[in-house]
Structures are given as structure tokens and as C-alpha cells.
Write a protein that holds these residues in place. Structure first.
Motif, PDB file in Angstrom:
ATOM      1  N   MET A  11       0.663  -1.193   0.020  1.00 14.66           N
ATOM      2  CA  MET A  11       0.138   0.027  -0.080  1.00 14.66           C
ATOM      3  C   MET A  11       0.889   1.170   0.037  1.00 14.66           C
ATOM      4  O   MET A  11       2.123   1.092   0.426  1.00 14.66           O
ATOM      5  N   VAL A  41       0.125  -5.819   0.957  1.00 15.54           N
ATOM      6  CA  VAL A  41      -1.296  -6.038   0.717  1.00 15.54           C
ATOM      7  C   VAL A  41      -1.350  -7.093  -0.472  1.00 15.54           C
ATOM      8  O   VAL A  41      -0.471  -7.041  -1.493  1.00 15.54           O
ATOM      9  N   ASN A  42      -2.503  -8.035  -0.269  1.00 13.93           N
ATOM     10  CA  ASN A  42      -2.426  -8.975  -1.214  1.00 13.93           C
ATOM     11  C   ASN A  42      -3.299  -8.660  -2.256  1.00 13.93           C
ATOM     12  O   ASN A  42      -4.231  -7.744  -2.149  1.00 13.93           O
ATOM     13  N   TRP A  43      -3.245  -9.453  -3.325  1.00 15.58           N
ATOM     14  CA  TRP A  43      -3.848  -9.222  -4.705  1.00 15.58           C
ATOM     15  C   TRP A  43      -5.267  -9.243  -4.493  1.00 15.58           C
ATOM     16  O   TRP A  43      -6.181  -8.545  -5.041  1.00 15.58           O
ATOM     17  N   PRO A  44      -5.797 -10.219  -3.766  1.00 14.77           N
ATOM     18  CA  PRO A  44      -7.383 -10.167  -3.592  1.00 14.77           C
ATOM     19  C   PRO A  44      -8.027  -8.940  -3.038  1.00 14.77           C
ATOM     20  O   PRO A  44      -9.030  -8.614  -3.182  1.00 14.77           O
ATOM     21  N   THR A  45      -7.015  -8.541  -2.068  1.00 15.65           N
ATOM     22  CA  THR A  45      -7.553  -7.194  -1.462  1.00 15.65           C
ATOM     23  C   THR A  45      -7.487  -6.131  -2.737  1.00 15.65           C
ATOM     24  O   THR A  45      -8.575  -5.137  -2.679  1.00 15.65           O
ATOM     25  N   ILE A  46      -6.431  -5.985  -3.368  1.00 14.98           N
ATOM     26  CA  ILE A  46      -6.497  -5.059  -4.335  1.00 14.98           C
ATOM     27  C   ILE A  46      -7.540  -5.213  -5.453  1.00 14.98           C
ATOM     28  O   ILE A  46      -7.956  -4.136  -5.861  1.00 14.98           O
ATOM     29  N   GLN A  47      -7.519  -6.433  -5.792  1.00 15.26           N
ATOM     30  CA  GLN A  47      -8.714  -6.651  -6.659  1.00 15.26           C
ATOM     31  C   GLN A  47     -10.131  -6.119  -6.515  1.00 15.26           C
ATOM     32  O   GLN A  47     -10.439  -5.620  -7.231  1.00 15.26           O
ATOM     33  N   GLY A  48     -10.372  -6.348  -5.309  1.00 15.63           N
ATOM     34  CA  GLY A  48     -11.638  -5.759  -4.944  1.00 15.63           C
ATOM     35  C   GLY A  48     -11.730  -4.123  -5.179  1.00 15.63           C
ATOM     36  O   GLY A  48     -12.925  -3.768  -5.361  1.00 15.63           O
ATOM     37  N   LEU A  49     -10.569  -3.430  -4.587  1.00 10.41           N
ATOM     38  CA  LEU A  49     -10.578  -2.085  -4.790  1.00 10.41           C
ATOM     39  C   LEU A  49     -10.382  -1.731  -6.107  1.00 10.41           C
ATOM     40  O   LEU A  49     -10.864  -0.580  -6.560  1.00 10.41           O
TER      41      LEU A  49
END
Length: 136
Positions: free
Chosen positions: A73, A79-87
Motif C-alpha cells: 500500500m 497487501v495481497n492481490w485479492p484485496t487490491i482486486q476488490g478495490l
């Protein structure tokens, strides 16, 4: 001997017997260096994006200097990709697509680093085996 039927061992006898293996090591190391350079360049790209929320960091993960890319971040926290993907889904389309493609590029570089490192370590191991056999 079965091995002689599969591989001609004459190249491993006498003077200069490790030249081919040393060339393999040099070539694999050069490829590994290119992958590491590409990782650094991708990291730089992610920090140059105006208004970036996330960036990639090159991280050494083992004593033998294996490198990988990890998302961070803006404040530096992992921060992992699934978190970024949601954003990314709520970002403007162009920026979201850029992050998705950049993530695919990072995954390709990580896989390429692993494969290239295996090739380099295999060549190094072969050289050690040859030198050990000569001493025996």
C-alpha cells in the motif's frame, strides 16, 4: 554403462571438462540478472503512476537472494492481490485494467525467476558433481 548410451561423457574428461557447464552457469546467471532487472523496472513503473494506491516491491525471500514481487500500500504495508482486486473494481476502467495487467506481469516475472533460478542452481550442482568426481 547405460549413461554412456544416453550422454557422451567424453566432454567431461581431461582439460577444460567443465567449459560447457561453466557456460551454462554464466548464461543462466545472466538470464537471472535480466529477470531481476525487469522486476526492478516493473517496481519503478508502479511508483511512477500518478495517484497510485499500490506499488510493487522487490523482496529477497531467502539467503540465496531469491527475489519476488509483493504488492504494498502507499504507506508501505503489505497487501495481497485479492484485496487490491476488490478495490480495483471501483477504480476508473483504465486504471483498474492497468493494475490487473501489472499484476499478471508480476506473476510472470515471479514464475520466470523461479524457473531461471532452478536452471542456474542445477548447473551449479552439476559443476560441483563434476569437480567432486574428479577429486574422488
Amino acid at each position: 554403462m547405460i549413461v554412456n548410451q544416453i550422454v557422451d561423457l567424453k566432454g567431461f574428461k581431461g582439460k577444460g571438462d567443465t567449459a560447457l557447464v561453466r557456460h551454462w552457469i554464466k548464461s543462466a546467471k545472466a538470464s537471472l540478472d535480466l529477470v531481476h532487472d525487469a522486476m526492478l523496472e516493473l517496481k519503478r513503473e508502479t511508483t511512477r503512476i500518478s495517484g497510485h494506491q499500490f506499488y510493487l516491491e522487490v523482496v529477497s525471500v531467502t539467503k540465496d537472494n531469491r527475489k519476488t514481487l509483493r504488492w504494498r500500500m502507499r504507506d508501505g504495508k503489505h497487501v495481497n492481490w485479492p484485496t487490491i482486486q476488490g478495490l480495483v473494481q471501483i477504480m476508473p476502467n483504465e486504471m483498474g485494467e492497468w493494475y490487473r495487467m501489472t499484476n499478471l506481469r508480476s506473476r510472470w516475472l515471479i514464475a520466470h525467476e523461479i524457473a531461471t533460478r532452478i536452471q542456474w542452481k542445477t548447473a551449479m550442482g552439476l559443476l560441483e558433481d563434476i569437480q567432486g568426481a574428479k577429486e574422488a
